[in-house]
Design an enzyme around this catalytic site. Sequence first.
Site, PDB file in Angstrom:
ATOM      1  N   ARG A  50       0.838  -1.209   0.000  1.00 34.51           N
ATOM      2  CA  ARG A  50       0.000   0.000   0.000  1.00 34.51           C
ATOM      3  C   ARG A  50       0.864   1.247   0.000  1.00 34.51           C
ATOM      4  NH1 ARG A  50      -1.940  -2.685   4.329  1.00 34.51           N
ATOM      5  NH2 ARG A  50      -3.712  -4.103   3.997  1.00 34.51           N
ATOM      6  N   LYS A 108      11.835 -14.726  10.594  1.00 37.58           N
ATOM      7  CA  LYS A 108      12.027 -15.952  11.387  1.00 37.58           C
ATOM      8  C   LYS A 108      11.066 -17.056  10.991  1.00 37.58           C
ATOM      9  CE  LYS A 108       9.131 -14.181  15.020  1.00 37.58           C
ATOM     10  NZ  LYS A 108       9.194 -12.737  14.843  1.00 37.58           N
ATOM     11  N   LYS A 208      12.240 -19.426  16.566  1.00 39.47           N
ATOM     12  CA  LYS A 208      13.610 -18.994  16.840  1.00 39.47           C
ATOM     13  C   LYS A 208      14.470 -20.161  17.326  1.00 39.47           C
ATOM     14  CE  LYS A 208      12.030 -14.308  17.778  1.00 39.47           C
ATOM     15  NZ  LYS A 208      11.403 -13.453  18.815  1.00 39.47           N
TER      16      LYS A 208
END
Lengths: 437, 437
Positions: A50, A108, A208
């Site tokens: 956008r 991640k 993680k």
Amino acid sequence: MKPERGPLRVALLGCGTVGSEVVRLLNEQADDLAARVGTPLELAGVAVRRPERVRAGVDPELVTTDAQALVTRDDVDIVVEVIGGIEPARTLILEAMKTGKSVVTANKALLAEDGATLFAAAREYGADLYYEASVAGAIPLLRPLRESLVGDHVHRVLGIVNGTTNYILDQMDSAGAGFNEALEEAQSLGYAEADPTADVEGFDAAAKAAILAQLAFHTPVTAADVHREGITEVSAADVAGAKGMDCVVKLLAICERVPSEDGRNGRGVSVRVYPAMIPRTHPLASVREAYNAVFVEAESAGSLMFYGAGAGGAPTASAVLGDLVAVARNVVGGTPGPVEVTYAKLPVLPMGETVTRYYIHLDVTDEAGVLATVAEEFARHEVSIQAVRQVGLGEEAQLVVVTHRAPDAALSAVVRGLRGLDSVREVASVMRVEGEE
Amino acid sequence: MKPERGPLRVALLGCGTVGSEVVRLLNEQADDLAARVGTPLELAGVAVRRPERVRAGVDPELVTTDAQALVTRDDVDIVVEVIGGIEPARTLILEAMKTGKSVVTANKALLAEDGATLFAAAREYGADLYYEASVAGAIPLLRPLRESLVGDHVHRVLGIVNGTTNYILDQMDSAGAGFNEALEEAQSLGYAEADPTADVEGFDAAAKAAILAQLAFHTPVTAADVHREGITEVSAADVAGAKGMDCVVKLLAICERVPSEDGRNGRGVSVRVYPAMIPRTHPLASVREAYNAVFVEAESAGSLMFYGAGAGGAPTASAVLGDLVAVARNVVGGTPGPVEVTYAKLPVLPMGETVTRYYIHLDVTDEAGVLATVAEEFARHEVSIQAVRQVGLGEEAQLVVVTHRAPDAALSAVVRGLRGLDSVREVASVMRVEGEE
């Protein structure tokens, strides 16, 4: 000496909190960065969904909605991906590498779900893939694991890698708050999302943990391989129990090499995320509020800890910039950086085979022989007791038991057994104990 | 792609605790290292003063007493210096760089005394000079400062960089031991030398502070520029006083950018080493025994901490290996790594201009108006009081005063003034307070 070359052109995918910070730093630190890289870094384009939302400070002429075209442009040398999520990030990163670009990403989720595909592409096309910002924000952690400890042998990684849950648990510990109260406060302060599931159920930490385990043990691990328990069940009683043990409850991401009887490479790795007690004397115990920290145990280096802000636009952008400089230097030098290798291919062990310790808090009946009955249940499953403490008297009698290390399956079996005993009114609290013994 | 090249040849200067560990790791991790560098690393020679003392595991054919000849040999690509001290290390390192070799060193004394000469030579000859092991052993600290935070702006470095003194202070805190008792224990355990001067008087920490300040602020700082106070004067009363404040006493190396009224670069840097109180909630407070930790505050990255073993053969060798791999990769790629630049050239401010806080413990006479007299002394020097606490009564009356931040010269003047007051029997303890406000 290399011949002089023109500026390096950087394509930025995404321009939210992190992306706009990256743009700001690229502008403000332009001279320092050019000196460090050996040539200026120039923004070639910024792809967003956008364009009307792009913040001040970004040249509108650089903004495009066609990310696909941007990453394959001939005048782009390096792609920085801060969109997040699996798609379109994965396709864009792969396209970029296929056309010879190196990539810096903070993603991640993607690395934890499909790192193997990305690493394979990086190898195939000789591209760099750097992702320091994907774990623990600005804390320089992946680079030390990848580079400084390259001549070493990592045994274990123990980390607080989610700021939201650490904030909540810290509030429960310091202010005696209950989980819901602490969560509401975290939400009102912007530390927790309106839908906190990814954080409080441990999904973020599990992603993680997968990235860390992969890096530490050169073994493919995905988020789905990670045993995961969140903190929604942690009660004020658990936190108080931890205090009584001079411990504190933390949501830990744990990656362990499980040694075999003979070889040092081990028979597998254990990768898990759950709330656990750690002693207050452990360096991780003093990690307060929304901070992150990762504790690494390596053969030669010994115990190391890396601590810092785990999230936020500026810290994450700082990590992205550090990677960008490293990648840019590699491009200038014509030598790609280290590529992840998962040559070890150790199996990820099931949780039941993981060796941990338990803290168990029992409400017991007030009669002779309770302790013997309880102790027998531990013995039945070959779980050795480290300490028993009796709290209260008579109708209020309670037992606190802390075990030695034992397979998690045996410990679970003990708890099931205890629940079936007549002399045990309630198993009030069960929590794993990490960080020592 | 680069053409294939033969093995990289490494000359090792010194083969004591660290050097022999380096040899061991080079042998044991040879395959991993070759994969990581892209070509094998081969030991070309080991220079020692006393060949008869070289430990098992080192090929006797490689041992030489002629270090000078070794570092200038054509078949040597990289020189690793772990002799320590100023000479002959400096001459050897300069000779090596002059003949095109890159250098890895663990020599903090040399870097703190004459880093400028070494950095200038590295620039002149296009050689790498890496020295991660010189500060805080295996803790990856210099590389993050040099590389990960390259797009950031460091405000302050606060470190526990000497394991011996941390062990002693930790013993005084946890076991209530006095300085001499704790020192003797540290000596018996091998944490302190027979002559502990370099550690307990802060010389070792000051050298490391100089290296850290130089790196963090791009400004030349030598060990002689560092304001230095050791821990020999720290008393059990000081440690008890800290406890009463919920603080702990640590020997801190502090490097601060002192802001000017307008510019962000600041009007100078303050570099100092002294025992100070820090709150127990500060991440540095939980650094126990002989561990090291360095706390870094940067503009974008926020607060970071690096923790680990600060000394010892294996941890130091691990840091040397990490550097060796980085340097070797640069040699293979033909692109030297970052060279230290001290473009900022900020002045090192005198201690009197450094802004700190004081904790002052006074034995006072038992009469009305003592507090007013004491408070007046602070006001005279424009030092604002944060808190006053009265301990004991009557003949035992004692005052504990904690100040707000003020120039050190003003704080010293207050203490001198207090010593001259009739109503003050004794200034029992004076200590700076760091780590928050």
